[in-house]
Scaffold this motif. Sequence first.
Motif, mmCIF file in Angstrom:
data_model
loop_
_atom_site.group_PDB
_atom_site.id
_atom_site.type_symbol
_atom_site.label_atom_id
_atom_site.label_comp_id
_atom_site.label_asym_id
_atom_site.label_seq_id
_atom_site.Cartn_x
_atom_site.Cartn_y
_atom_site.Cartn_z
ATOM 1 N N LEU A 29 0.600 -2.140 -8.175
ATOM 2 C CA LEU A 29 0.106 -2.766 -9.013
ATOM 3 C C LEU A 29 1.094 -3.759 -9.856
ATOM 4 O O LEU A 29 0.401 -4.955 -10.146
ATOM 5 N N GLN A 30 2.268 -3.551 -9.766
ATOM 6 C CA GLN A 30 3.217 -4.709 -10.302
ATOM 7 C C GLN A 30 3.038 -6.005 -9.355
ATOM 8 O O GLN A 30 2.907 -7.027 -9.900
ATOM 9 N N TYR A 79 -9.577 -2.935 -12.757
ATOM 10 C CA TYR A 79 -10.443 -3.275 -12.089
ATOM 11 C C TYR A 79 -9.911 -3.131 -10.744
ATOM 12 O O TYR A 79 -10.665 -2.345 -9.824
ATOM 13 N N TRP A 80 -8.871 -3.510 -10.288
ATOM 14 C CA TRP A 80 -8.365 -3.610 -9.078
ATOM 15 C C TRP A 80 -7.834 -2.258 -8.432
ATOM 16 O O TRP A 80 -7.934 -1.862 -7.583
ATOM 17 N N ILE A 81 -7.467 -1.512 -9.674
ATOM 18 C CA ILE A 81 -6.741 0.108 -9.264
ATOM 19 C C ILE A 81 -8.069 0.774 -9.050
ATOM 20 O O ILE A 81 -8.179 1.489 -7.889
ATOM 21 N N ASN A 82 -9.268 0.707 -9.568
ATOM 22 C CA ASN A 82 -10.239 1.392 -9.275
ATOM 23 C C ASN A 82 -11.238 0.751 -8.103
ATOM 24 O O ASN A 82 -11.572 1.644 -7.309
ATOM 25 N N ARG A 85 -9.439 2.407 -5.182
ATOM 26 C CA ARG A 85 -9.368 3.677 -5.382
ATOM 27 C C ARG A 85 -7.781 4.403 -5.186
ATOM 28 O O ARG A 85 -7.701 5.263 -4.514
ATOM 29 N N LEU A 86 -7.076 3.690 -5.972
ATOM 30 C CA LEU A 86 -5.589 4.249 -5.998
ATOM 31 C C LEU A 86 -5.356 5.356 -6.686
ATOM 32 O O LEU A 86 -4.488 5.999 -6.539
ATOM 33 N N THR A 87 -6.370 5.791 -7.584
ATOM 34 C CA THR A 87 -6.237 7.073 -8.357
ATOM 35 C C THR A 87 -7.606 7.776 -8.089
ATOM 36 O O THR A 87 -8.515 7.399 -7.709
ATOM 37 N N HIS A 88 -7.291 9.232 -8.230
ATOM 38 C CA HIS A 88 -8.380 10.142 -7.897
ATOM 39 C C HIS A 88 -9.262 10.237 -9.129
ATOM 40 O O HIS A 88 -10.610 10.443 -8.645
ATOM 41 N N GLU A 89 -9.127 9.738 -10.158
ATOM 42 C CA GLU A 89 -10.115 9.496 -11.302
ATOM 43 C C GLU A 89 -10.208 8.129 -11.563
ATOM 44 O O GLU A 89 -9.355 7.399 -11.250
#
Length: 134
Positions: A29-30, A79-82, A85-89
């Motif tokens: 992320l950083q 938006y980028w994390i989702n 799919r870096l997290t399950h939620e």
Amino acid sequence: MSYVKIWVHLVFSTKNRHPYLTKNIRYKLQNHIIENCKEKSIFLKAINGYTEHIHCLVSMGKEQSIAKIAQLIKGESAYWINKNRLTHETFIWQDDYFAISVSESNIEIVTNYIKNQENHHRKKSFDDEVKEFR
């Protein structure tokens, strides 16, 4: 010609301070935020965080506001994390953020503080950290 040099220490947390930002996710992320800031002409001097929050030290341009910088960093990174799919939620940042001005003479101190977040949070919670800023 306009000259503006306003340093801001910006801190924002995950929704409900959920510890989504494991080391692996946080470093990805950083790096992404660093690249995104370059693309958006946001001068980012330092970035780091812990499991539920991120610190950024930015120098604002003459046509930038704290709200716009926070929106660009938080919105695009969520938006980028989702998307990746870096997290399950579904990942969401808290709506609020913390911003405080930093004098030119304290830039190195704040930069070092941001760089040492992992060590810092071994001894102090995020809530205690925010209380110190107030």
